[in-house]
Each structure stands twice: as structure tokens, then as C-alpha cells.
Scaffold this motif. Structure first.
Motif, short mmCIF file in Angstrom:
data_model
loop_
_atom_site.label_atom_id
_atom_site.label_comp_id
_atom_site.label_asym_id
_atom_site.label_seq_id
_atom_site.Cartn_x
_atom_site.Cartn_y
_atom_site.Cartn_z
N GLY A 79 -14.80 18.45 1.36
CA GLY A 79 -14.76 19.11 2.66
C GLY A 79 -13.40 19.04 3.29
O GLY A 79 -12.48 18.38 2.81
N LYS A 80 -13.24 19.72 4.41
CA LYS A 80 -11.95 19.79 5.09
C LYS A 80 -11.50 18.44 5.64
O LYS A 80 -10.30 18.25 5.87
N ASP A 81 -12.45 17.54 5.89
CA ASP A 81 -12.08 16.24 6.45
C ASP A 81 -12.03 15.14 5.39
O ASP A 81 -11.93 13.96 5.71
N ALA A 82 -12.08 15.51 4.12
CA ALA A 82 -11.98 14.53 3.03
C ALA A 82 -10.52 14.25 2.70
O ALA A 82 -9.61 14.90 3.23
N PHE A 83 -10.29 13.27 1.82
CA PHE A 83 -8.92 12.98 1.37
C PHE A 83 -8.95 12.61 -0.11
O PHE A 83 -10.00 12.27 -0.66
N ASN A 84 -7.80 12.65 -0.72
CA ASN A 84 -7.71 12.39 -2.15
C ASN A 84 -7.51 10.89 -2.38
O ASN A 84 -6.38 10.39 -2.49
N GLY A 85 -8.61 10.16 -2.44
CA GLY A 85 -8.55 8.71 -2.59
C GLY A 85 -7.96 8.28 -3.92
O GLY A 85 -7.24 7.28 -4.01
N ARG A 86 -8.26 9.04 -4.97
CA ARG A 86 -7.77 8.68 -6.30
C ARG A 86 -6.23 8.75 -6.37
O ARG A 86 -5.58 7.82 -6.85
N THR A 87 -5.67 9.82 -5.85
CA THR A 87 -4.21 9.97 -5.89
C THR A 87 -3.54 8.92 -5.01
O THR A 87 -2.49 8.38 -5.37
N LEU A 88 -4.13 8.64 -3.84
CA LEU A 88 -3.58 7.62 -2.96
C LEU A 88 -3.54 6.27 -3.68
O LEU A 88 -2.56 5.52 -3.57
N ASP A 89 -4.58 5.98 -4.43
CA ASP A 89 -4.61 4.73 -5.16
C ASP A 89 -3.59 4.71 -6.30
O ASP A 89 -2.86 3.74 -6.50
N GLU A 90 -3.52 5.80 -7.04
CA GLU A 90 -2.61 5.87 -8.19
C GLU A 90 -1.14 5.86 -7.78
O GLU A 90 -0.31 5.25 -8.45
N LYS A 91 -0.83 6.53 -6.67
CA LYS A 91 0.57 6.64 -6.24
C LYS A 91 1.03 5.46 -5.39
O LYS A 91 2.22 5.13 -5.39
N VAL A 92 0.12 4.87 -4.63
CA VAL A 92 0.54 3.88 -3.64
C VAL A 92 -0.14 2.52 -3.82
O VAL A 92 0.52 1.52 -4.10
N VAL A 93 -1.45 2.48 -3.65
CA VAL A 93 -2.15 1.19 -3.52
C VAL A 93 -2.07 0.35 -4.78
O VAL A 93 -1.64 -0.81 -4.75
N ASN A 94 -2.50 0.89 -5.91
CA ASN A 94 -2.54 0.11 -7.14
C ASN A 94 -1.15 -0.36 -7.57
O ASN A 94 -0.96 -1.54 -7.89
N PRO A 95 -0.13 0.52 -7.57
CA PRO A 95 1.22 0.04 -7.92
C PRO A 95 1.73 -1.04 -6.98
O PRO A 95 2.38 -1.99 -7.41
N PHE A 96 1.44 -0.88 -5.68
CA PHE A 96 1.90 -1.86 -4.70
C PHE A 96 1.29 -3.23 -5.00
O PHE A 96 2.00 -4.25 -4.99
N LEU A 97 0.01 -3.29 -5.26
CA LEU A 97 -0.65 -4.57 -5.52
C LEU A 97 -0.12 -5.20 -6.80
O LEU A 97 0.07 -6.43 -6.87
N HIS A 98 0.14 -4.39 -7.81
CA HIS A 98 0.70 -4.93 -9.05
C HIS A 98 2.10 -5.49 -8.82
O HIS A 98 2.43 -6.57 -9.32
N GLU A 99 2.92 -4.78 -8.06
CA GLU A 99 4.28 -5.24 -7.78
C GLU A 99 4.29 -6.56 -7.04
O GLU A 99 5.15 -7.42 -7.27
N HIS A 100 3.31 -6.74 -6.16
CA HIS A 100 3.25 -7.98 -5.37
C HIS A 100 2.33 -9.02 -6.01
O HIS A 100 2.03 -10.04 -5.40
N GLU A 101 1.91 -8.73 -7.23
CA GLU A 101 1.12 -9.65 -8.05
C GLU A 101 -0.15 -10.12 -7.36
O GLU A 101 -0.54 -11.29 -7.48
N VAL A 102 -0.78 -9.19 -6.66
CA VAL A 102 -2.09 -9.45 -6.08
C VAL A 102 -3.14 -9.07 -7.13
O VAL A 102 -3.07 -7.98 -7.70
#
Length: 361
Positions: A79-102
Motif C-alpha cells: 500500500g501507499k503507506d508501506a515501506f521497503n523493510g527488506r532493502t532498509l535491512d540489507e542496506k543499513v541495519v544488518n551491515p551496521f550491526l555487523h560492523e559494530h559486532e552486535v
């Protein structure tokens, strides 16, 4: 379809809040929202499904960036109010956590769910870890009912919990064989600018004193204590005390705080005089001692007590230069041993790995 996420801003948000929470964790000062949501976060973090943590980070970032996003709709085609959670995770969240060794998942978090699901109670029927999923939904409910400006504090609380989790995990330190004096200077500069509650300057100084002892086979007994440990109950004259044949050779106080006249007088009355210390050294890593502090030290010199002030970095560099290659190798080995201790916060270990990576790149 769906709302767009600015991934660069998303990364900036994570960097800023995570850095603040690392400082807060060192100071044992959780964010204000912790009292409201701490129990829920602990349930999420104790869940074996690591992906739930990443889901919540993504949802919180989406809430902060765009209040029009429905954070339960994690697929862009919902829908119009949804967001791309998968891309947000792949581009930002998952790499960030790996870099900070969480501790985190190795792949995108949406692999835990069936395609095109939204984050509602019914979705929980298809997941194995229902307890963790219920806790995740509780966090989402609080998040979506919180004003956008307060979502920062909720995300901060989640990151604080992850930093606490990281502190219990095993972090392998990067090893270094040789460094030039220029590289040692850059390394020490980087370490001293890392928030540590004063621990890093102490570890560096202890490593340098130990390197002097081990290089020249001196009969020194070097004792040191953790930051914010009271000196009087422990019987110590400072943060680092060097003894030879049961007598104090030198006592050292390592500080990031300003050294003024009142502090010199207090140190003399509570440490130097009671322990009969003739040689007392203040290592400072930031602000220079005041003129009044230096004047007070000169007055005590006339009474037979030497109180000196030195920038800790300058002293360490002088020591390393004087020790030669063998002594520098011993220093590095001593420092790594201290960093590997279970009592050393994970944030310092992660920072070390980052320093080494930058030095050799």
C-alpha cells in the motif's frame, strides 16, 4: 508503491544514537524510555530469533523518518503507506550491526516470515518463536502510539539493550605485528578520543609501564584498579601503583577530568600524605592542569613530595621510542592482553578492531 526511505539518513540516525548509547552504557545511564519498555526489550533480546531485533530497528527508523509510514507494513507492495523493510535491512541495519559486532542474523530479517506478511498478531501463527514475536509486537504497539519525536528514545533503548548484549558476547581482537611510531601515534590518538569513562588511558599507561619493566627486567610490582574504584578502601595511592620490594616507587592518577588546585590539595590529603608517597604523577588526556594546580604542586615539592603532570600520549610515545622494537612489541602484547579481558567493555574491543582496520588499509 509505498513510501520512500532515505537510507543515508537512516544510517546517520543509527550512527548517532548508537554512539550516544555506547557512552550511556559506559556511564550506566540508560535512556529515559528504558523504565517504560526495558522489560519488553529484554524479552526481545533474549529471543533466539535475532531477526526480530532488526525488524524493530527498521520499524523505529521508519517511524522517525516518516510518520506517514505504517510500520506494520514491511513490504513495499502493501500500500501507499508501506515501506521497503527488506532493502532498509540489507542496506543499513544488518551491515551496521555487523560492523559494530552486535550479534545479529546473517541474512535479511524478512527471511523469517512468509512473503507479504504484515506485523500483526495473525502473522505469529506462522512463526516458531511466538514468545519473541509477541514481545516484538508489544514494542511496535508502543512505537506507533508514540509521538514521532519520542521514537528516538525508544530506538535508543533498543540499541542500549543490544550494546548490553554485545558486552556478553565474545569479540575477537584484530592482531598487529608491527607499527611505525607514526602509526602508534595515530593509534593512541584514536584510542584516547574513544569514550571509555577513563579506562582506555589507564590501559595504555599500564601497558607502557609493563613494557618498561619487562624490557629492562625491573623488579616492579605494577598494580592498577578499575575506573571509579575508591582508592582508600583498596589501599591504593592512585589508579596505578608501582612497588619495588614492598615500597611505592611511583603512584599515578590517570584522568580525563580537569586538574585544578582543589583536586591537587585533595589528592595530597587523601592519598599522597597518608601513603607517604614521594613521587606522584598525574597523567591527563585532555585539559591541561590550571596554573593554580601547578602552583600547589610546587608548594608540596618544597615539603619533599614531587607532584608532576604529563600528557599521557606524549609520555607513551616517549617510552615507546626509547624502548626500541622489542619493547614496542611487548607494549602491544601487553595492551592486547588487557583489551582481551572479560572486564574490558565490548565497545572498546570493537573500537580497537576499527582502529587496526584503518591503520592497515
Amino acid at each position: 508503491m509505498g513510501r520512500q526511505i532515505n537510507y543515508e539518513k537512516a544510517r546517520d540516525i543509527l550512527e548517532e544514537l548508537f554512539g550516544k548509547m555506547e557512552v550511556a552504557y559506559v556511564n550506566k545511564s540508560p535512556p529515559t524510555a528504558w523504565g517504560e519498555i526495558g522489560v519488553t526489550i529484554e524479552e526481545i533480546i533474549s529471543s533466539k530469533t535475532q531477526a526480530y531485533r532488526e525488524v524493530l530497528i527498521g520499524c523505529a527508523i521508519a517511524r522517525i523518518l516518516d510518520p506517514l509510514i505504517d510500520i506494520r507494513k514491511i513490504y513495499v507492495n502493501q500500500g501507499k503507506d508501506a515501506f521497503n523493510g527488506r532493502t532498509l535491512d540489507e542496506k543499513v541495519v544488518n551491515p551496521f550491526l555487523h560492523e559494530h559486532e552486535v550479534p545479529c542474523s546473517k541474512g535479511p530479517y524478512l527471511s523469517v516470515f512468509r512473503r507479504n506478511v504484515s506485523l500483526h498478531r495473525d502473522t505469529g501463527k506462522g512463526v516458531r518463536d511466538k514468545t519473541g514475536y509477541t514481545a516484538m509486537l508489544a514494542f511496535i504497539t508502543i512505537l506507533e502510539n508514540t509521538h514521532q519525536s519520542s521514537a528516538n528514545d525508544l530506538l535508543s533503548s533498543l540499541l542500549y539493550g543490544l550494546i548490553e548484549l554485545r558486552d556478553t558476547s565474545t569479540i575477537t581482537l584484530s592482531r598487529i605485528q608491527r607499527l611505525s611510531m607514526e602509526q602508534y601515534g595515530a593509534l593512541i590518538d584514536s584510542m584516547l578520543t574513544t569514550p571509555s569513562g577513563g579506562l582506555i588511558p589507564v590501559l595504555l599507561a599500564v601497558s607502557a609501564f609493563s613494557a618498561v619493566r619487562d624490557t629492562y627486567l625491573l623488579p616492579w610490582d605494577i598494580r592498577w584498579q578499575g575506573i571509579n574504584v575508591a582508592d582508600s578502601p583498596s589501599g591504593a595511592g592512585g589508579d596505578i601503583t608501582i612497588n619495588r620490594e614492598g615500597k611505592i616507587v611511583i603512584s599515578v592518577e590517570v584522568t580525563e577530568r580537569a586538574i585544578d588546585k582543589a583536586r591537587v590539595i585533595s589528592t595530597f590529603n587523601t592519598k599522597i600524605s597518608p601513603h607517604g608517597i614521594d613521587d606522584y604523577l598525574f597523567f591527563f588526556s585532555a585539559t591541561e592542569p590550571t596554573d593554580e594546580a601547578r602552583s600547589a604542586a610546587r608548594a608540596y615539592f618544597a615539603q619533599g613530595h614531587e607532584i608532576n603532570f604529563l600528557p599521557v600520549k606524549d609520555w607513551i610515545i616517549t617510552v615507546l621510542t626509547s624502548l626500541g622494537t622489542q619493547g614496542r612489541t611487548i607494549f602491544t602484547s601487553n595492551l592486547l592482553s588487557l583489551l582481551e579481558s572479560k572486564d574490558t567493555p565490548a565497545a572498546i574491543k570493537v573500537a580497537w578492531n576499527d582502529y587496526v582496520r584503518k591503520l592497515v588499509s
